[in-house]
Design a protein around this motif. Structure first.
Motif, PDB file in Angstrom:
ATOM      1  N   PHE A   1     -55.888  50.995  49.296  1.00 24.47           N
ATOM      2  CA  PHE A   1     -56.375  50.801  50.660  1.00 24.47           C
ATOM      3  C   PHE A   1     -57.881  51.076  50.731  1.00 24.47           C
ATOM      4  O   PHE A   1     -58.643  50.285  51.310  1.00 24.47           O
ATOM      5  N   LEU A   2     -58.307  52.181  50.108  1.00 26.68           N
ATOM      6  CA  LEU A   2     -59.737  52.528  50.132  1.00 26.68           C
ATOM      7  C   LEU A   2     -60.570  51.434  49.464  1.00 26.68           C
ATOM      8  O   LEU A   2     -61.590  51.008  50.002  1.00 26.68           O
ATOM      9  N   ALA A   3     -60.093  50.970  48.301  1.00 32.98           N
ATOM     10  CA  ALA A   3     -60.828  49.926  47.588  1.00 32.98           C
ATOM     11  C   ALA A   3     -60.952  48.682  48.461  1.00 32.98           C
ATOM     12  O   ALA A   3     -62.009  48.052  48.542  1.00 32.98           O
ATOM     13  N   PHE A   4     -59.867  48.345  49.142  1.00 30.64           N
ATOM     14  CA  PHE A   4     -59.877  47.179  50.029  1.00 30.64           C
ATOM     15  C   PHE A   4     -60.920  47.340  51.137  1.00 30.64           C
ATOM     16  O   PHE A   4     -61.703  46.423  51.427  1.00 30.64           O
ATOM     17  N   MET A   5     -60.961  48.543  51.753  1.00 27.49           N
ATOM     18  CA  MET A   5     -61.916  48.781  52.840  1.00 27.49           C
ATOM     19  C   MET A   5     -63.355  48.666  52.345  1.00 27.49           C
ATOM     20  O   MET A   5     -64.210  48.086  53.024  1.00 27.49           O
ATOM     21  N   VAL A   6     -63.607  49.213  51.144  1.00 21.26           N
ATOM     22  CA  VAL A   6     -64.965  49.146  50.591  1.00 21.26           C
ATOM     23  C   VAL A   6     -65.351  47.691  50.356  1.00 21.26           C
ATOM     24  O   VAL A   6     -66.432  47.229  50.732  1.00 21.26           O
ATOM     25  N   TRP A   7     -64.402  46.930  49.783  1.00 19.64           N
ATOM     26  CA  TRP A   7     -64.653  45.509  49.517  1.00 19.64           C
ATOM     27  C   TRP A   7     -64.965  44.765  50.815  1.00 19.64           C
ATOM     28  O   TRP A   7     -65.914  43.977  50.909  1.00 19.64           O
ATOM     29  N   VAL A   8     -64.191  45.045  51.867  1.00 18.98           N
ATOM     30  CA  VAL A   8     -64.420  44.402  53.165  1.00 18.98           C
ATOM     31  C   VAL A   8     -65.809  44.753  53.694  1.00 18.98           C
ATOM     32  O   VAL A   8     -66.565  43.882  54.146  1.00 18.98           O
ATOM     33  N   ALA A   9     -66.177  46.049  53.585  1.00 17.64           N
ATOM     34  CA  ALA A   9     -67.468  46.485  54.116  1.00 17.64           C
ATOM     35  C   ALA A   9     -68.620  45.829  53.355  1.00 17.64           C
ATOM     36  O   ALA A   9     -69.649  45.479  53.941  1.00 17.64           O
ATOM     37  N   VAL A  10     -68.434  45.636  52.056  1.00 16.24           N
ATOM     38  CA  VAL A  10     -69.537  45.119  51.247  1.00 16.24           C
ATOM     39  C   VAL A  10     -69.682  43.601  51.370  1.00 16.24           C
ATOM     40  O   VAL A  10     -70.780  43.085  51.536  1.00 16.24           O
ATOM     41  N   THR A  11     -68.571  42.857  51.356  1.00 17.53           N
ATOM     42  CA  THR A  11     -68.693  41.398  51.257  1.00 17.53           C
ATOM     43  C   THR A  11     -68.448  40.656  52.564  1.00 17.53           C
ATOM     44  O   THR A  11     -68.659  39.445  52.616  1.00 17.53           O
ATOM     45  N   ASP A  12     -67.986  41.347  53.616  1.00 14.96           N
ATOM     46  CA  ASP A  12     -67.703  40.691  54.889  1.00 14.96           C
ATOM     47  C   ASP A  12     -66.909  39.392  54.729  1.00 14.96           C
ATOM     48  O   ASP A  12     -67.328  38.334  55.180  1.00 14.96           O
ATOM     49  N   PRO A  13     -65.733  39.421  54.100  1.00 16.17           N
ATOM     50  CA  PRO A  13     -65.042  38.162  53.789  1.00 16.17           C
ATOM     51  C   PRO A  13     -64.431  37.472  55.009  1.00 16.17           C
ATOM     52  O   PRO A  13     -64.074  36.308  54.942  1.00 16.17           O
ATOM     53  N   PHE A  14     -64.310  38.194  56.145  1.00 13.25           N
ATOM     54  CA  PHE A  14     -63.598  37.586  57.278  1.00 13.25           C
ATOM     55  C   PHE A  14     -64.535  37.008  58.341  1.00 13.25           C
ATOM     56  O   PHE A  14     -64.090  36.595  59.391  1.00 13.25           O
ATOM     57  N   VAL A  15     -65.852  37.001  58.071  1.00 13.19           N
ATOM     58  CA  VAL A  15     -66.784  36.391  59.021  1.00 13.19           C
ATOM     59  C   VAL A  15     -66.784  34.887  58.784  1.00 13.19           C
ATOM     60  O   VAL A  15     -66.946  34.441  57.653  1.00 13.19           O
ATOM     61  N   PRO A  16     -66.559  34.040  59.812  1.00 15.78           N
ATOM     62  CA  PRO A  16     -66.522  32.599  59.587  1.00 15.78           C
ATOM     63  C   PRO A  16     -67.889  32.099  59.121  1.00 15.78           C
ATOM     64  O   PRO A  16     -68.914  32.591  59.582  1.00 15.78           O
ATOM     65  N   PRO A  17     -67.901  31.158  58.176  1.00 17.03           N
ATOM     66  CA  PRO A  17     -69.178  30.659  57.682  1.00 17.03           C
ATOM     67  C   PRO A  17     -69.927  29.925  58.798  1.00 17.03           C
ATOM     68  O   PRO A  17     -69.296  29.395  59.716  1.00 17.03           O
ATOM     69  N   PRO A  18     -71.240  29.885  58.749  1.00 17.43           N
ATOM     70  CA  PRO A  18     -72.005  29.209  59.800  1.00 17.43           C
ATOM     71  C   PRO A  18     -71.630  27.733  59.865  1.00 17.43           C
ATOM     72  O   PRO A  18     -71.378  27.095  58.840  1.00 17.43           O
ATOM     73  N   SER A  19     -71.567  27.184  61.066  1.00 18.33           N
ATOM     74  CA  SER A  19     -71.131  25.804  61.263  1.00 18.33           C
ATOM     75  C   SER A  19     -72.118  24.838  60.615  1.00 18.33           C
ATOM     76  O   SER A  19     -73.329  25.043  60.638  1.00 18.33           O
ATOM     77  N   GLU A  20     -71.533  23.789  59.988  1.00 20.44           N
ATOM     78  CA  GLU A  20     -72.424  22.821  59.344  1.00 20.44           C
ATOM     79  C   GLU A  20     -72.574  21.560  60.182  1.00 20.44           C
ATOM     80  O   GLU A  20     -73.227  20.598  59.803  1.00 20.44           O
ATOM     81  N   VAL A  21     -71.902  21.521  61.334  1.00 23.80           N
ATOM     82  CA  VAL A  21     -71.972  20.341  62.202  1.00 23.80           C
ATOM     83  C   VAL A  21     -72.884  20.653  63.398  1.00 23.80           C
ATOM     84  O   VAL A  21     -72.659  21.631  64.098  1.00 23.80           O
ATOM     85  N   THR A  22     -73.868  19.861  63.616  1.00 23.77           N
ATOM     86  CA  THR A  22     -74.759  20.079  64.758  1.00 23.77           C
ATOM     87  C   THR A  22     -74.172  19.409  65.980  1.00 23.77           C
ATOM     88  O   THR A  22     -73.731  18.251  65.885  1.00 23.77           O
ATOM     89  N   PRO A  23     -74.123  20.075  67.106  1.00 20.04           N
ATOM     90  CA  PRO A  23     -73.603  19.419  68.317  1.00 20.04           C
ATOM     91  C   PRO A  23     -74.532  18.282  68.739  1.00 20.04           C
ATOM     92  O   PRO A  23     -75.744  18.324  68.481  1.00 20.04           O
ATOM     93  N   PRO A  24     -73.954  17.202  69.335  1.00 24.37           N
ATOM     94  CA  PRO A  24     -74.796  16.072  69.734  1.00 24.37           C
ATOM     95  C   PRO A  24     -75.862  16.482  70.743  1.00 24.37           C
ATOM     96  O   PRO A  24     -75.608  17.275  71.637  1.00 24.37           O
ATOM     97  N   LEU A  25     -77.058  15.926  70.594  1.00 21.95           N
ATOM     98  CA  LEU A  25     -78.164  16.220  71.517  1.00 21.95           C
ATOM     99  C   LEU A  25     -78.001  15.349  72.749  1.00 21.95           C
ATOM    100  O   LEU A  25     -77.740  14.155  72.673  1.00 21.95           O
ATOM    101  N   GLN A  26     -78.098  15.977  73.903  1.00 16.17           N
ATOM    102  CA  GLN A  26     -77.923  15.204  75.149  1.00 16.17           C
ATOM    103  C   GLN A  26     -78.998  15.608  76.146  1.00 16.17           C
ATOM    104  O   GLN A  26     -79.456  16.754  76.157  1.00 16.17           O
TER     105      GLN A  26
END
Lengths: 165, 82
Positions: free
Chosen positions: B55-80
């Motif tokens: 459990f501790l190892a898992f928490m450290v891994w989560v704190a270091v790599t932030d694996p659950f943050v969604p990657p930044p969007s690669e689609v730009t919303p249409p300009l209007q």
């Protein structure tokens, strides 16, 4: 708190000691019949009983109302099953003419009075098979005892067994 | 028929001499039984430590790599509207 724990431990030890005092004789008799050893020279039966009772001691607090005698007998049967793989030959005794499986069924059913259904469940066998084994074992024991057949080797017994219906 | 046979065999088994219970049996049983209990306790403790360390190892891994943050969007919303 500590005092209560000690009291519990003492009571546990006393309960177990009186259980062993009451059950060891009968279980050792059963074990000696199982291993087919003479009553005055039964090292295998003693080892079997010691192991089964040690297991009962370790599980004493987790029996939850189950009869410790039933538990110990079950352990004895399991251990005998495992060990009979290696030690097929009996060393005499009243049931020396039977196979380990026949001995186990006969001792559980007749000596210990375990019902057919429970015996089948304990050994993982169908009830029909338990009935057949028990019947065959009883026939062989009675035939051997009456002196009508002088059975000396396992081969002879196997021969007789095939002739019997 | 079978019952008579069973009684006969039971009588026969009961008449076989009962072996004497060895005096050292109780002490042997308690010694082996206590050893079994100790072994079980060690195994249980090791399993707990394994779970805690995992459990501790898992928490450290989560704190270091932030694996659950969604990657930044690669689609730009249409300009209007310009």
């Amino acid at each position: 708190m500590r005092e209560r724990q000690t009291v519990q431990l003492v009571r546990r030890a006393r309960d177990f000691e009186s259980f062993v005092a009451g059950a060891a004789g009968r279980l050792l008799h059963a074990a000696t019949l199982l291993t087919a050893e003479p009553p005055d020279d039964n090292p295998r039966a003693r080892r079997l009983l010691t192991a089964a009772l040690a297991r009962t001691y370790a599980s004493w607090d987790r029996l939850h109302g189950e009869d410790p005698y039933t538990y110990a007998r079950q352990q004895l049967a399991y251990r005998f099953l495992m060990m009979s793989w290696r030690l097929r030959e009996g060393r005499g005794g009243a049931l020396g003419m039977l196979s380990p499986q026949e001995r186990l069924v006969l001792v559980l059913r007749v000596h210990e009075g375990v019902a057919e259904e429970q015996t089948a469940a304990l050994l993982g066998l169908p009830m029909e098979r338990v009935r057949t084994l028990c019947f065959r074992a009883m026939s062989l024991v009675l035939a051997g005892k009456s002196g009508a057949l002088r059975l000396t080797s396992t081969e002879t017994v196997r021969g007789v067994e095939r002739v019997r219906p | 028929m079978s019952d008579r046979k069973e009684n006969e065999v039971r009588r026969l088994l009961d008449t076989t001499p009962a072996p004497a219970v060895p005096a050292e049996l109780y002490d042997d049983v308690v010694r082996r039984g206590s050893r079994l209990l100790r072994q079980r306790m060690v195994v249980r403790r090791l399993m707990w430590w394994g779970a805690v360390l995992g459990f501790l190892a898992f928490m450290v891994w989560v704190a270091v790599t932030d694996p659950f943050v969604p990657p930044p969007s690669e689609v730009t919303p249409p300009l209007q509207g310009w």
